[in-house]
Motif scaffolding. Structure first.
Motif, PDB file in Angstrom:
ATOM      1  N   LYS A 181      -6.105  -5.701   4.977  1.00 56.70           N
ATOM      2  CA  LYS A 181      -6.983  -6.881   5.023  1.00 56.70           C
ATOM      3  C   LYS A 181      -6.661  -7.835   3.876  1.00 56.70           C
ATOM      4  O   LYS A 181      -6.696  -9.051   4.052  1.00 56.70           O
ATOM      5  N   SER A 182      -6.307  -7.281   2.710  1.00 57.70           N
ATOM      6  CA  SER A 182      -5.975  -8.153   1.560  1.00 57.70           C
ATOM      7  C   SER A 182      -4.718  -8.973   1.829  1.00 57.70           C
ATOM      8  O   SER A 182      -4.461  -9.977   1.177  1.00 57.70           O
ATOM      9  N   LEU A 183      -3.910  -8.526   2.803  1.00 58.48           N
ATOM     10  CA  LEU A 183      -2.679  -9.252   3.167  1.00 58.48           C
ATOM     11  C   LEU A 183      -2.879 -10.053   4.463  1.00 58.48           C
ATOM     12  O   LEU A 183      -1.902 -10.515   5.071  1.00 58.48           O
ATOM     13  N   SER A 184      -4.150 -10.172   4.868  1.00 58.85           N
ATOM     14  CA  SER A 184      -4.497 -10.861   6.129  1.00 58.85           C
ATOM     15  C   SER A 184      -3.826 -10.217   7.346  1.00 58.85           C
ATOM     16  O   SER A 184      -3.424 -10.905   8.282  1.00 58.85           O
ATOM     17  N   LEU A 185      -3.676  -8.893   7.292  1.00 55.36           N
ATOM     18  CA  LEU A 185      -3.135  -8.149   8.434  1.00 55.36           C
ATOM     19  C   LEU A 185      -4.261  -7.311   9.025  1.00 55.36           C
ATOM     20  O   LEU A 185      -5.112  -6.799   8.281  1.00 55.36           O
ATOM     21  N   ASP A 186      -4.251  -7.175  10.345  1.00 54.84           N
ATOM     22  CA  ASP A 186      -5.274  -6.365  11.005  1.00 54.84           C
ATOM     23  C   ASP A 186      -4.747  -4.927  11.113  1.00 54.84           C
ATOM     24  O   ASP A 186      -3.811  -4.676  11.876  1.00 54.84           O
ATOM     25  N   PRO A 187      -5.361  -3.984  10.385  1.00 55.00           N
ATOM     26  CA  PRO A 187      -4.821  -2.617  10.408  1.00 55.00           C
ATOM     27  C   PRO A 187      -4.791  -2.017  11.810  1.00 55.00           C
ATOM     28  O   PRO A 187      -3.942  -1.173  12.099  1.00 55.00           O
ATOM     29  N   LYS A 188      -5.677  -2.487  12.686  1.00 54.69           N
ATOM     30  CA  LYS A 188      -5.730  -1.920  14.048  1.00 54.69           C
ATOM     31  C   LYS A 188      -4.521  -2.338  14.895  1.00 54.69           C
ATOM     32  O   LYS A 188      -4.293  -1.802  15.965  1.00 54.69           O
ATOM     33  N   SER A 189      -3.754  -3.312  14.411  1.00 55.53           N
ATOM     34  CA  SER A 189      -2.590  -3.793  15.160  1.00 55.53           C
ATOM     35  C   SER A 189      -1.308  -3.039  14.824  1.00 55.53           C
ATOM     36  O   SER A 189      -0.238  -3.423  15.288  1.00 55.53           O
ATOM     37  N   PHE A 190      -1.421  -2.010  13.982  1.00 58.51           N
ATOM     38  CA  PHE A 190      -0.207  -1.320  13.521  1.00 58.51           C
ATOM     39  C   PHE A 190      -0.322   0.193  13.649  1.00 58.51           C
ATOM     40  O   PHE A 190      -1.418   0.749  13.531  1.00 58.51           O
ATOM     41  N   VAL A 191       0.816   0.823  13.844  1.00 60.31           N
ATOM     42  CA  VAL A 191       0.906   2.274  13.729  1.00 60.31           C
ATOM     43  C   VAL A 191       1.694   2.575  12.445  1.00 60.31           C
ATOM     44  O   VAL A 191       2.704   1.906  12.166  1.00 60.31           O
ATOM     45  N   GLY A 192       1.211   3.534  11.665  1.00 59.44           N
ATOM     46  CA  GLY A 192       1.932   3.927  10.461  1.00 59.44           C
ATOM     47  C   GLY A 192       3.155   4.744  10.840  1.00 59.44           C
ATOM     48  O   GLY A 192       3.053   5.678  11.640  1.00 59.44           O
ATOM     49  N   VAL A 193       4.318   4.404  10.303  1.00 60.68           N
ATOM     50  CA  VAL A 193       5.553   5.130  10.659  1.00 60.68           C
ATOM     51  C   VAL A 193       5.999   6.037   9.509  1.00 60.68           C
ATOM     52  O   VAL A 193       6.295   7.215   9.715  1.00 60.68           O
ATOM     53  N   GLY A 194       6.060   5.508   8.318  1.00 65.58           N
ATOM     54  CA  GLY A 194       6.473   6.349   7.187  1.00 65.58           C
ATOM     55  C   GLY A 194       6.463   5.559   5.894  1.00 65.58           C
ATOM     56  O   GLY A 194       6.342   4.330   5.900  1.00 65.58           O
ATOM     57  N   HIS A 195       6.572   6.295   4.792  1.00 71.39           N
ATOM     58  CA  HIS A 195       6.711   5.668   3.475  1.00 71.39           C
ATOM     59  C   HIS A 195       8.067   6.072   2.901  1.00 71.39           C
ATOM     60  O   HIS A 195       8.612   7.107   3.263  1.00 71.39           O
ATOM     61  N   LEU A 196       8.542   5.285   1.950  1.00 75.91           N
ATOM     62  CA  LEU A 196       9.643   5.745   1.098  1.00 75.91           C
ATOM     63  C   LEU A 196       9.156   5.780  -0.334  1.00 75.91           C
ATOM     64  O   LEU A 196       8.500   4.827  -0.792  1.00 75.91           O
ATOM     65  N   ALA A 197       9.474   6.866  -1.043  1.00 74.99           N
ATOM     66  CA  ALA A 197       9.423   6.852  -2.500  1.00 74.99           C
ATOM     67  C   ALA A 197      10.694   6.118  -2.919  1.00 74.99           C
ATOM     68  O   ALA A 197      11.772   6.384  -2.385  1.00 74.99           O
ATOM     69  N   LEU A 198      10.574   5.170  -3.843  1.00 76.38           N
ATOM     70  CA  LEU A 198      11.730   4.383  -4.279  1.00 76.38           C
ATOM     71  C   LEU A 198      11.754   4.274  -5.798  1.00 76.38           C
ATOM     72  O   LEU A 198      10.723   3.971  -6.409  1.00 76.38           O
ATOM     73  N   GLY A 199      12.915   4.501  -6.369  1.00 83.95           N
ATOM     74  CA  GLY A 199      13.054   4.362  -7.819  1.00 83.95           C
ATOM     75  C   GLY A 199      14.430   4.812  -8.258  1.00 83.95           C
ATOM     76  O   GLY A 199      15.334   4.998  -7.433  1.00 83.95           O
ATOM     77  N   TYR A 200      14.569   4.991  -9.577  1.00 88.86           N
ATOM     78  CA  TYR A 200      15.831   5.486 -10.133  1.00 88.86           C
ATOM     79  C   TYR A 200      15.745   7.011 -10.252  1.00 88.86           C
ATOM     80  O   TYR A 200      14.745   7.531 -10.767  1.00 88.86           O
ATOM     81  N   ALA A 201      16.768   7.687  -9.741  1.00 89.62           N
ATOM     82  CA  ALA A 201      16.783   9.152  -9.774  1.00 89.62           C
ATOM     83  C   ALA A 201      16.749   9.654 -11.209  1.00 89.62           C
ATOM     84  O   ALA A 201      17.427   9.100 -12.080  1.00 89.62           O
ATOM     85  N   ASP A 202      15.957  10.681 -11.440  1.00 85.22           N
ATOM     86  CA  ASP A 202      15.940  11.352 -12.740  1.00 85.22           C
ATOM     87  C   ASP A 202      16.719  12.656 -12.562  1.00 85.22           C
ATOM     88  O   ASP A 202      16.211  13.624 -12.015  1.00 85.22           O
ATOM     89  N   GLY A 203      17.972  12.648 -12.979  1.00 86.74           N
ATOM     90  CA  GLY A 203      18.817  13.834 -12.803  1.00 86.74           C
ATOM     91  C   GLY A 203      19.858  13.611 -11.732  1.00 86.74           C
ATOM     92  O   GLY A 203      19.940  12.528 -11.138  1.00 86.74           O
ATOM     93  N   SER A 204      20.613  14.660 -11.491  1.00 92.22           N
ATOM     94  CA  SER A 204      21.727  14.517 -10.547  1.00 92.22           C
ATOM     95  C   SER A 204      21.231  14.623  -9.106  1.00 92.22           C
ATOM     96  O   SER A 204      20.161  15.182  -8.844  1.00 92.22           O
ATOM     97  N   ILE A 205      22.034  14.101  -8.208  1.00 89.90           N
ATOM     98  CA  ILE A 205      21.674  14.099  -6.785  1.00 89.90           C
ATOM     99  C   ILE A 205      22.316  15.317  -6.126  1.00 89.90           C
ATOM    100  O   ILE A 205      23.497  15.603  -6.336  1.00 89.90           O
ATOM    101  N   SER A 206      21.506  16.035  -5.360  1.00 86.89           N
ATOM    102  CA  SER A 206      21.998  17.298  -4.785  1.00 86.89           C
ATOM    103  C   SER A 206      23.022  17.051  -3.673  1.00 86.89           C
ATOM    104  O   SER A 206      23.120  15.941  -3.140  1.00 86.89           O
ATOM    105  N   ASN A 207      23.738  18.099  -3.327  1.00 89.73           N
ATOM    106  CA  ASN A 207      24.696  17.996  -2.213  1.00 89.73           C
ATOM    107  C   ASN A 207      23.951  18.110  -0.884  1.00 89.73           C
ATOM    108  O   ASN A 207      22.868  18.691  -0.818  1.00 89.73           O
ATOM    109  N   ALA A 208      24.584  17.612   0.141  1.00 88.09           N
ATOM    110  CA  ALA A 208      23.999  17.737   1.485  1.00 88.09           C
ATOM    111  C   ALA A 208      24.018  19.201   1.906  1.00 88.09           C
ATOM    112  O   ALA A 208      24.918  19.953   1.528  1.00 88.09           O
TER     113      ALA A 208
END
Ligand SMILES: Cc1cc2nc3c(=O)[nH]c(=O)nc-3n(C[C@H](O)[C@H](O)[C@H](O)COP(=O)(O)O)c2cc1C
Length: 175
Positions: free
Chosen positions: A136-163
Motif C-alpha cells: 500500500k505504501s507503494l500504491s500497489l494493491d496486494p490482492k493483485s499479486f502472488v508472492g513468488v520468492g525473495h532473494l537475499a542479496l549482498g557481498y559473500a562473507d567467505g568463500s563460495i562453495s562448489n556445486a
C-alpha cells in the motif's frame, strides 16, 4: 564474465557481510530480472528491493515464523529482493514469469560480484499485514499479486562453495 561461466559458477550464499549494496547495483540487478522472458510477453513480475534495516528485519522475522525457526532466514544479507507477479492478467504463467525473473537476478548479481540465495515463503508472506502495508505504501494493491520468492542479496562473507555433483540420467539428446 561470459554468460556460460556465470551460469556454471553461481552458487547460493548463506553468509553475508553487512556492507551495503549501492542503489546503482541494485537497479542493474532488478533490470536484468525485468528483462527476463515472460508468458506472452505479459511482464507480470514486480520487484521490490528492501534495504531499510527495520523493514528487512521484520520481513526476516515473518519468514522465520513461517519456517518455524528463530535464526535469520536471509543469512544477514543487507538487501531483500521480493518478487511478486501480477494476477490481474488472464495469464497462467505468473509464477513461471516470477521464477525466471529471480533466476535472471541471481545471475546478474553473480556477474556483478554479488551473492544471492533464493528465500522461499513469499506467497505466505503476502498474508501478513507487514507485506500488505508495504504494498500500500507503494500504491500497489496486494490482492493483485502472488508472492513468488525473495532473494537475499549482498557481498559473500567467505568463500563460495562448489556445486553439488549433478544427478545422472537427466540429459537426453534425441536425434
Ligand atoms: C524455489 C527455490 C526455493 C529455495 N528456497 C530456499 C530457502 O528458503 N532457503 C535457502 O537457504 N535456500 C533456498 N533455496 C536455495 C537452494 O537450496 C539452492 O539453490 C540449492 O541448494 C542448490 O544450490 P546452488 O544454488 O548453490 O546451486 C531455494 C532455491 C529454489 C530454486
Amino acid at each position: 564474465m561470459d554468460a556460460l561461466t556465470c551460469l556454471m559458477t553461481r552458487r547460493s550464499v548463506r553468509k553475508y557481510k553487512d556492507t551495503p549494496v549501492s542503489d546503482d547495483l541494485i537497479e542493474q540487478i532488478i533490470d536484468a530480472g525485468l528483462y527476463a522472458a515472460s508468458g506472452m510477453g505479459m511482464q507480470t513480475p514486480t520487484v521490490i528491493a528492501i534495504t531499510n534495516k527495520s523493514l528487512r528485519n521484520e520481513i526476516a522475522k515473518i519468514n522465520a515464523e513461517i519456517l518455524g525457526v528463530s535464526s535469520d532466514p536471509f543469512y544477514g544479507a543487507p538487501v531483500i529482493l521480493m518478487v511478486v507477479s501480477s494476477i490481474k492478467e488472464q495469464q497462467k504463467t505468473n509464477v513461471e514469469d516470477g521464477s525466471l525473473c529471480l533466476g535472471n537476478m541471481m545471475l546478474a548479481a553473480h556477474a556483478l560480484g554479488l551473492a544471492t540465495c533464493w528465500i522461499n515463503r513469499c506467497r505466505e508472506g503476502m498474508e501478513y499485514p507487514c507485506y500488505q502495508e508495504l504494498f500500500k505504501s507503494l500504491s500497489l494493491d496486494p490482492k493483485s499479486f502472488v508472492g513468488v520468492g525473495h532473494l537475499a542479496l549482498g557481498y559473500a562473507d567467505g568463500s563460495i562453495s562448489n556445486a553439488a555433483v549433478r544427478k545422472n540420467d537427466r540429459k537426453f539428446i534425441v536425434h
